[in-house]
Design a protein around this motif. Structure first.
Motif, PDB file in Angstrom:
ATOM      1  N   GLY A  98      -1.106   4.791  -3.317  1.00 12.55           N
ATOM      2  CA  GLY A  98      -0.561   4.533  -1.982  1.00 12.55           C
ATOM      3  C   GLY A  98       0.947   4.684  -1.940  1.00 12.55           C
ATOM      4  O   GLY A  98       1.505   5.238  -0.978  1.00 12.55           O
ATOM      5  N   GLU A 149       1.648   8.450  -2.081  1.00 12.68           N
ATOM      6  CA  GLU A 149       1.339   9.129  -0.822  1.00 12.68           C
ATOM      7  C   GLU A 149       2.398   8.820   0.233  1.00 12.68           C
ATOM      8  O   GLU A 149       2.766   9.694   1.023  1.00 12.68           O
ATOM      9  N   GLU A 166      -5.445  11.087  -3.646  1.00 12.91           N
ATOM     10  CA  GLU A 166      -6.390  10.066  -3.199  1.00 12.91           C
ATOM     11  C   GLU A 166      -7.628  10.022  -4.086  1.00 12.91           C
ATOM     12  O   GLU A 166      -8.246   8.967  -4.241  1.00 12.91           O
TER      13      GLU A 166
END
Length: 79
Positions: free
Chosen positions: A23, A26, A59
């Protein structure tokens, strides 16, 4: 509760940590893509498609970490 169950819980927690780190990566990727689009608006489609591909690939790491944590907790709970 013996030491094996504690170690299994620690291993599952570490496997889930991949989702947190993914996370962060990203978010950094999206922030840099927004900066690049702001500097060069003509290349927006190329930047966006590359960003989406990179985020999708990273992911998968988080999904694998979640899968591993489920396997550790529920498939091998008696090790």
């Amino acid at each position: 509760m013996d030491i094996n169950q504690g170690l299994i819980a620690i291993g599952a927690g570490l496997a889930v940590m991949t989702g947190m780190m993914t996370g962060l990566g990203e978010g950094t990727c999206a922030a840099h893509a927004c900066d690049a689009i702001g500097k060069n608006p003509e290349a927006e489609s190329k930047i966006r498609s590359t960003m989406i591909m990179g985020i999708a690939l990273s992911e998968t790491c988080a999904i694998y970490g979640l899968l591993i944590s489920f396997l550790i907790l529920f498939v091998y709970p008696s090790l």
